[in-house]
Design an enzyme around this catalytic site. Structure first.
Site, PDB file in Angstrom:
ATOM      1  N   HIS A 193       0.923  -1.309  -0.180  1.00 39.09           N
ATOM      2  CA  HIS A 193       0.092  -0.144  -0.130  1.00 39.09           C
ATOM      3  C   HIS A 193       0.746   1.112  -0.133  1.00 39.09           C
ATOM      4  O   HIS A 193       0.399   2.365  -0.299  1.00 39.09           O
ATOM      5  CB  HIS A 193      -0.938   0.072   1.303  1.00 39.09           C
ATOM      6  CG  HIS A 193      -0.394   0.169   2.599  1.00 39.09           C
ATOM      7  ND1 HIS A 193      -0.149  -0.790   3.342  1.00 39.09           N
ATOM      8  CD2 HIS A 193       0.032   1.480   3.179  1.00 39.09           C
ATOM      9  CE1 HIS A 193       0.528  -0.111   4.715  1.00 39.09           C
ATOM     10  NE2 HIS A 193       0.468   1.052   4.298  1.00 39.09           N
ATOM     11  N   ASP A 202       0.183  -7.559   1.305  1.00 32.59           N
ATOM     12  CA  ASP A 202       0.705  -6.300   1.413  1.00 32.59           C
ATOM     13  C   ASP A 202       2.116  -5.966   1.596  1.00 32.59           C
ATOM     14  O   ASP A 202       2.915  -5.319   2.250  1.00 32.59           O
ATOM     15  CB  ASP A 202       0.025  -5.754   2.770  1.00 32.59           C
ATOM     16  CG  ASP A 202       0.270  -4.226   2.824  1.00 32.59           C
ATOM     17  OD1 ASP A 202       0.205  -3.498   1.826  1.00 32.59           O
ATOM     18  OD2 ASP A 202       0.235  -3.423   3.918  1.00 32.59           O
ATOM     19  N   SER A 210       4.718   2.518   7.911  1.00 32.16           N
ATOM     20  CA  SER A 210       4.262   1.286   7.241  1.00 32.16           C
ATOM     21  C   SER A 210       5.399   0.872   6.279  1.00 32.16           C
ATOM     22  O   SER A 210       6.264   1.799   5.672  1.00 32.16           O
ATOM     23  CB  SER A 210       2.992   1.695   6.092  1.00 32.16           C
ATOM     24  OG  SER A 210       2.270   1.884   7.025  1.00 32.16           O
TER      25      SER A 210
END
Length: 470
Positions: free
Chosen positions: A108, A138, A211
Site C-alpha cells: 500500500h 501487503d 508502514s
C-alpha cells in the site's frame, strides 16, 4: 532502630531499582547496527495539468486572462492536458535485504505510484524499480541501482512468543529513523479481509509513515514488516500489526522470480467452532475449522471433503482456530499433496488433498444444479418450508436444500432460524427434498444439540439445533 529501618528500606529500594534496570533491554547498540539498513520511501504521481491546455489564455484585446478564471475553459480533446510531476510525498519506510539494492516495503506504500524514491541513511535519494507487489500479503519488492549497501539481518518469526521485546525503526510523519519499542502482544492474529497473513500483534507505537518499516527482535533481526494499526482516532492506540518475516520472504522469492505470487487453494468456506457447535458435533472442546461450504470444481470437492467436516489438522499443522487454515493453505505450493485430518460424524479421518492454485476473486465457479417443485410443509421444527426453485439455486449457487417460508414459535425459532434461510444439511446428512428433511427431523434425538447447515442471504453457516427444550 528507626535509622536502621530507614537504611534497610533505602538499600532495598536501590537493589530493586538496580535489578529493574538490569532487566530492561538496552536498545542503543541494536539501533546503531540496524538503522543504516532502514530507508524512507516517497512516491511521485503524475497528474494532468489543469492550468494550460496548450492554448494561450488571451482576452479579445490580447490581455492576459487572470489565473483564477482559467479553470473554466475546456477545449475538445484537451481534457487531459500535459502531465505534471507532483512533489514527492513521504509515505512510508522500508529496509534493505541485499547489498545490491533489493528493498522490502508494503504494497500500500507504493500502490499507484508513477515513481518511487528511496532515501538512504547517508542522505542519498535514488529512484527505485518496483519488481513486484502483492496486495494480499501487503508486501512489495523494490530495487535500486547501488552496491555495497548495509543489509538488515533476517530473523525467524516462527519462534516469536507473546511478551518478547521488539523494536521498530521507521519514518512516522516523515521523521526519519524514529525508534519505538514494545512487546509482542499476540502471534497468528487474523484480521478482517486479510486471511492469508498471520499477523504479529504488538504494542509498539506505529503511526502513518511507519508502514513498510522493519520490526526487530533483541538480536537485531527483522522478524516482521509493520503494516497496520487499529485506531478509532486516526493515531496510535496500542494495537499495531506486522507481517511475519517468514511470510514476507516467501512472497519476496516469488516476486523476484516471477513478479507475482501464487498461492495454494483448497476451495472451502469455513467458520469458527464455538462451544455450542462443538457440543453438537460431539467435540470435547471448540477447535478446528468447520467446513460450511465445499466449492464446486475445487480441490476439496475432488478429494471428498464434505460440508460439516471439521478440519483439525492440515499438512501436519494443528488448526486451533478457523483463521489458522487459510494461512497454512496459502503457503502450500499448488500441485502438492497434503494430509488433512477431519472429524466426520464423530470419527477422525485423514484425507489426501492435491492443492490447487488460488483463483482470482472474479473467477466464476461452476455448479451442477437440479430442479424441484415448490410444496409447503410443516415439521417438528415448526417452520413452513418449500422446495428451492431453480432461480433461487442460481442466485445463491446452491445445489440442494429446502427454503424456510415462515417460522412459528418452536425449536426452529429457538435455534435462530428466520424466513429465507435455506437448510442444506441436518445432523451430517444433506437435505435433498422436503420429504427427506421431514424424515431427518423425525429421527432427531431429544434434548441433544445437532449441527444444522443453512445458507442465509448467500452465506453458509452452521448453527446448533436442539429439540425438546420448548
Amino acid at each position: 532502630m528507626k535509622r536502621l529501618s530507614i537504611a534497610f528500606v533505602f538499600l532495598l529500594t536501590v537493589v530493586v531499582s538496580s535489578v529493574s534496570r538490569a532487566e530492561l533491554p538496552d536498545f542503543k547498540s541494536l539501533v546503531k547496527k540496524a538503522s543504516p539498513a532502514v530507508v524512507n520511501i516517497s512516491t511521485v504521481q503524475k497528474v494532468p495539468d489543469q492550468q494550460n491546455y496548450g492554448f494561450d489564455f488571451k482576452g479579445p484585446n490580447g490581455e492576459e486572462i487572470p489565473e483564477i478564471f482559467r479553470h473554466f475553459f475546456r477545449f475538445p480533446g484537451q481534457e487531459q492536458g500535459p502531465q505534471q510531476r507532483r512533489a514527492p510525498q513521504s509515505l512510508g519506510s522500508g529496509f534493505i535485504i541485499s547489498e545490491d539494492g533489493y528493498i522490502l516495503t508494503n504494497h500500500h506504500v507504493v500502490k499507484g505510484a508513477d515513481e518511487v524514491l528511496v532515501r538512504l541513511n547517508d542522505r542519498r535519494e535514488l529512484e527505485a524499480e518496483v519488481i513486484g507487489s502483492d496486495e494480499r500479503s501487503d508486501v512489495a519488492l523494490l530495487k535500486i541501482k547501488a552496491t555495497g549497501l548495509p543489509v538488515a539481518k533476517i530473523g525467524d518469526s516462527t519462534q516469536l512468543e507473546p511478551g518478547e521485546w521488539v523494536l521498530a525503526i521507521g519514518s512516522p510523519f516523515g521523521f526519519d529513523h524514529t525508534v519505538t519499542s514494545g512487546i509482542v502482544s499476540a502471534t497468528g492474529r487474523a484480521l478482517e479481509n486479510e486471511t492469508y497473513v498471520p499477523f504479529i500483534q504488538t504494542d509498539v507505537a506505529i503511526n502513518p509513515g511507519n508502514s513498510g518499516g522493519p520490526l526487530f527482535n533483541l538480536d537485531g533481526e527483522v522478524i516482521g514488516i509493520n503494516s497496520q494499526i487499529y485506531t478509532r482516532s486516526g493515531g496510535f492506540m496500542g494495537l499495531s500489526f506486522a507481517i511475519p518475516i517468514d511470510v514476507a520472504m516467501d512472497v519476496t522469492e516469488q516476486l523476484k522470480a516471477e513478479g507475482f505470487v501464487t498461492r495454494g487453494w483448497l476451495g472451502v468456506v469455513i467458520q469458527e467452532v464455538n462451544k455450542d457447535l462443538a457440543e453438537s458435533f460431539g467435540l470435547e472442546k471448540p477447535a478446528g475449522a468447520l467446513v460450511a461450504k465445499v466449492l464446486p470444481d475445487s480441490p476439496a470437492e475432488d478429494a471428498g471433503l464434505r460440508e460439516g467436516d471439521i478440519i483439525l489438522e492440515f499438512d501436519g499443522h494443528e488448526i486451533e482456530l478457523s483463521s489458522d487454515l487459510p494461512h497454512q493453505v496459502g503457503r502450500v505450493m499448488p500441485g502438492s499433496k497434503v494430509k488433512v485430518k477431519v472429524v466426520r460424524n464423530g470419527r477422525n479421518e485423514k484425507i489426501s488433498v492435491t492443492i490447487g492454485t488460488l483463483p482470482d476473486a472474479e473467477r466464476p465457479l461452476k455448479a451442477a444444479r437440479k430442479g424441484s417443485d415448490e410444496t409447503p410443509e410443516n415439521n417438528r421444527l415448526n417452520v413452513v418450508i418449500s422446495e428451492l426453485s431453480q432461480a433461487q439455486k442460481d442466485k445463491w449457487n446452491i445445489r440442494n436444500g429446502v427454503i424456510i417460508q415462515s417460522v412459528l414459535p418452536g425449536a426452529g425459532a429457538n435455534a435462530g432460524l428466520v424466513s429465507g434461510d435455506v437448510i442444506t444439511m441436518l445432523n451430517g446428512q444433506r437435505v435433498e427434498s422436503i420429504r427427506q428433511f421431514v424424515e431427518l427431523v423425525n429421527k432427531l434425538p431429544e434434548k441433544k444439540s445437532v449441527p444444522m447447515r443453512i445458507v442465509r442471504r448467500g452465506s453458509p453457516l452452521f448453527i446448533p439445533l436442539r429439540l425438546g427444550d420448548e
